[in-house]
Design an enzyme around this catalytic site. Structure first.
Site, PDB file in Angstrom:
ATOM      1  N   HIS A  69       0.825  -1.212   0.000  1.00 41.36           N
ATOM      2  CA  HIS A  69       0.000   0.000   0.000  1.00 41.36           C
ATOM      3  C   HIS A  69       0.857   1.258   0.000  1.00 41.36           C
ATOM      4  O   HIS A  69       1.950   1.294   0.580  1.00 41.36           O
ATOM      5  CB  HIS A  69      -1.029  -0.014   1.135  1.00 41.36           C
ATOM      6  CG  HIS A  69      -0.475   0.033   2.525  1.00 41.36           C
ATOM      7  ND1 HIS A  69      -0.250   1.204   3.189  1.00 41.36           N
ATOM      8  CD2 HIS A  69      -0.126  -0.954   3.382  1.00 41.36           C
ATOM      9  CE1 HIS A  69       0.206   0.942   4.410  1.00 41.36           C
ATOM     10  NE2 HIS A  69       0.306  -0.351   4.557  1.00 41.36           N
ATOM     11  N   ASP A 186       6.240   1.677   6.527  1.00 43.70           N
ATOM     12  CA  ASP A 186       4.947   1.001   6.369  1.00 43.70           C
ATOM     13  C   ASP A 186       4.083   1.893   5.479  1.00 43.70           C
ATOM     14  O   ASP A 186       3.564   2.881   5.960  1.00 43.70           O
ATOM     15  CB  ASP A 186       4.302   0.784   7.740  1.00 43.70           C
ATOM     16  CG  ASP A 186       2.845   0.354   7.659  1.00 43.70           C
ATOM     17  OD1 ASP A 186       2.422  -0.109   6.603  1.00 43.70           O
ATOM     18  OD2 ASP A 186       2.132   0.505   8.681  1.00 43.70           O
ATOM     19  N   GLU A 220      -5.451   1.457   2.562  1.00 41.46           N
ATOM     20  CA  GLU A 220      -5.168   0.302   3.425  1.00 41.46           C
ATOM     21  C   GLU A 220      -5.233   0.706   4.889  1.00 41.46           C
ATOM     22  O   GLU A 220      -5.724  -0.043   5.727  1.00 41.46           O
ATOM     23  CB  GLU A 220      -3.768  -0.260   3.118  1.00 41.46           C
ATOM     24  CG  GLU A 220      -3.479  -1.605   3.800  1.00 41.46           C
ATOM     25  CD  GLU A 220      -3.041  -1.508   5.260  1.00 41.46           C
ATOM     26  OE1 GLU A 220      -3.103  -2.522   5.959  1.00 41.46           O
ATOM     27  OE2 GLU A 220      -2.647  -0.410   5.723  1.00 41.46           O
ATOM     28  N   GLU A 221      -4.732   1.916   5.190  1.00 41.51           N
ATOM     29  CA  GLU A 221      -4.656   2.340   6.593  1.00 41.51           C
ATOM     30  C   GLU A 221      -6.042   2.523   7.224  1.00 41.51           C
ATOM     31  O   GLU A 221      -6.149   2.626   8.444  1.00 41.51           O
ATOM     32  CB  GLU A 221      -3.835   3.636   6.729  1.00 41.51           C
ATOM     33  CG  GLU A 221      -2.343   3.472   6.407  1.00 41.51           C
ATOM     34  CD  GLU A 221      -1.574   2.628   7.428  1.00 41.51           C
ATOM     35  OE1 GLU A 221      -2.181   2.161   8.397  1.00 41.51           O
ATOM     36  OE2 GLU A 221      -0.366   2.440   7.220  1.00 41.51           O
ATOM     37  N   ASP A 241       3.672  -6.302   3.368  1.00 40.08           N
ATOM     38  CA  ASP A 241       3.446  -5.192   4.290  1.00 40.08           C
ATOM     39  C   ASP A 241       4.387  -5.385   5.475  1.00 40.08           C
ATOM     40  O   ASP A 241       4.908  -6.469   5.701  1.00 40.08           O
ATOM     41  CB  ASP A 241       1.976  -5.175   4.730  1.00 40.08           C
ATOM     42  CG  ASP A 241       1.506  -3.781   5.138  1.00 40.08           C
ATOM     43  OD1 ASP A 241       2.365  -2.942   5.487  1.00 40.08           O
ATOM     44  OD2 ASP A 241       0.284  -3.543   5.131  1.00 40.08           O
ATOM     45  N   HIS A 321       4.277   2.734  12.946  1.00 39.20           N
ATOM     46  CA  HIS A 321       3.346   3.862  13.031  1.00 39.20           C
ATOM     47  C   HIS A 321       3.913   5.020  13.839  1.00 39.20           C
ATOM     48  O   HIS A 321       3.201   5.955  14.198  1.00 39.20           O
ATOM     49  CB  HIS A 321       1.959   3.440  13.556  1.00 39.20           C
ATOM     50  CG  HIS A 321       1.124   2.778  12.493  1.00 39.20           C
ATOM     51  ND1 HIS A 321      -0.205   2.486  12.659  1.00 39.20           N
ATOM     52  CD2 HIS A 321       1.437   2.375  11.243  1.00 39.20           C
ATOM     53  CE1 HIS A 321      -0.679   1.921  11.556  1.00 39.20           C
ATOM     54  NE2 HIS A 321       0.308   1.826  10.688  1.00 39.20           N
TER      55      HIS A 321
HETATM   56 ZN   LIG Z   1       0.963  -1.295   6.351  1.00 41.35          ZN
END
Ligand SMILES: [Zn+2]
Length: 344
Positions: A69, A186, A220-221, A241, A321
């Site tokens: 993503h 990510d 995706e998030e 991922d 994150h």
């Molecule tokens: Zn991800």
């Protein structure tokens, strides 16, 4: 540090992607970059209504979708405050504690882009003795715009209104020792791995054992990147991922992680088992782990009702994150596992 041509291309592509703001819901620039890159590689690609990029890599039979993503965490203006500053709402799992004092770009509706920074409200330690201990959330922090604005009206006059997107500086660093430090590894690191795979196929260094689609998803998030726009003839989806790194897990920044189960349930046993066997056979540095707080576009496709075998692999990412860290070797191991799976 000198890397192989493939790794260097992967790192260059990663840097270009990371330098392109693409918080979930505002990904057009990243979509365009990816579509153009496929074109440059001579690969046919199309853009779905949601802004995902679907490329046909070639090969025949047993079609598989390999997905990563290109959307990231970020913020959206929820209130232009009386003091001219901005209260934001987080996009995806962004936490205030992970982005306090980070510089941002604010995309105004008139096309202008303004600089700013997320700060605690009243952050000067010489003024506020509680600055070090106050709770950090998106009510106790605010975006301070780097313009001469002190009232709501002055900020509105810049073209900054509710619903404008706020993009955090990724602060990308590649160390001499091969560590990759940045927000949004990510999943832009994995997206770059997919481009490195595509380049190998186009350069004749890899022949595919089956039909391979590459799918670079947006949203995706927020859970629905992989729910639509997937090719109708596919029978399998392999999400690439970030691998989880932390206490109780085997994964690390130098390894490719193979996920056996995440918050939504187990991945397909036969595909996962094949991936583990190939990692072992090829002497790759790998880990098999269970992720407790995680979902993927492969799970999104299953949730949407697709009858796919599904699996998840990816380079280990520490402090996910937040200000994330991975390593060149983690990306190389991920690429090597993909190569083994799609060519042996
Ligand atoms: Zn991800």
């Amino acid at each position: 540090m000198t890397y192989s041509a493939s790794t260097q291309y992967m790192l260059d592509t990663m840097k270009r992607l990371l330098a392109t703001d693409s918080p979930t819901g505002f990904t057009r620039q990243a979509t365009d970059l990816c579509a153009k890159e496929f074109e440059k590689l001579g690969i046919q690609a199309s853009v779905t209504n949601k802004g995902c990029v679907l490329a046909e890599l070639g090969g025949e039979g047993n079609p598989v979708i390999v997905t990563a993503h290109i959307d990231t965490l970020g913020g959206i203006v929820a209130e232009v405050k009386a003091n001219g500053r901005l209260r934001i709402s987080n996009l995806g799992g962004l936490k205030a504690v992970n982005c306090e004092t980070e510089n941002v770009r604010i995309y105004a509706r008139n096309g202008k882009v303004y600089d700013g920074c997320l700060q605690l409200c009243n952050p000067s330690t010489h003024v506020n003795p509680k600055a070090g201990t106050e709770e950090r959330n998106f009510d106790t922090t605010e975006i301070v715009i780097d313009e001469d604005v002190h009232t709501k009206e002055e900020t509105l006059a810049l073209g900054i209104t509710n619903g404008c997107f706020v993009c955090f500086d990724p602060r990308t660093v590649i160390t001499d020792s091969g560590y990759l430090k940045s927000r949004y590894l990510d999943d832009k690191l994995a997206a770059a791995v997919l481009f490195a795979l595509a380049k190998k196929v186009q350069d004749g260094q890899l022949s595919l054992n089956r039909k391979v689609y590459l799918f670079l998803s947006t949203y995706e998030e927020v859970g629905h990147g992989g729910k639509a726009g997937l090719p109708g003839d596919a029978e399998e989806i392999l999400a690439v991922d970030m691998g989880c790194v932390g206490i109780g897990l085997e994964g690390s920044e130098r390894k490719v992680s193979i996920c056996a189960k995440d918050a939504h349930g187990p991945y397909d046993y036969s595909v996962t088992d094949t991936l583990v066997g190939l990692a072992e056979k090829n002497g790759l540095n790998y880990a098999v782990d269970v992720y407790l707080n995680y979902s993927s576009d492969a799970q999104a496709a299953i949730a949407a009702g697709k009858d796919f075998r599904h699996a998840l692999i990816g380079p280990g990412v520490y402090a996910s994150h937040g200000y994330e860290r991975s390593h060149v070797e983690g990306a190389e191991n991920t690429l090597a596992l993909l190569e083994a799976y799609l060519s042996e």
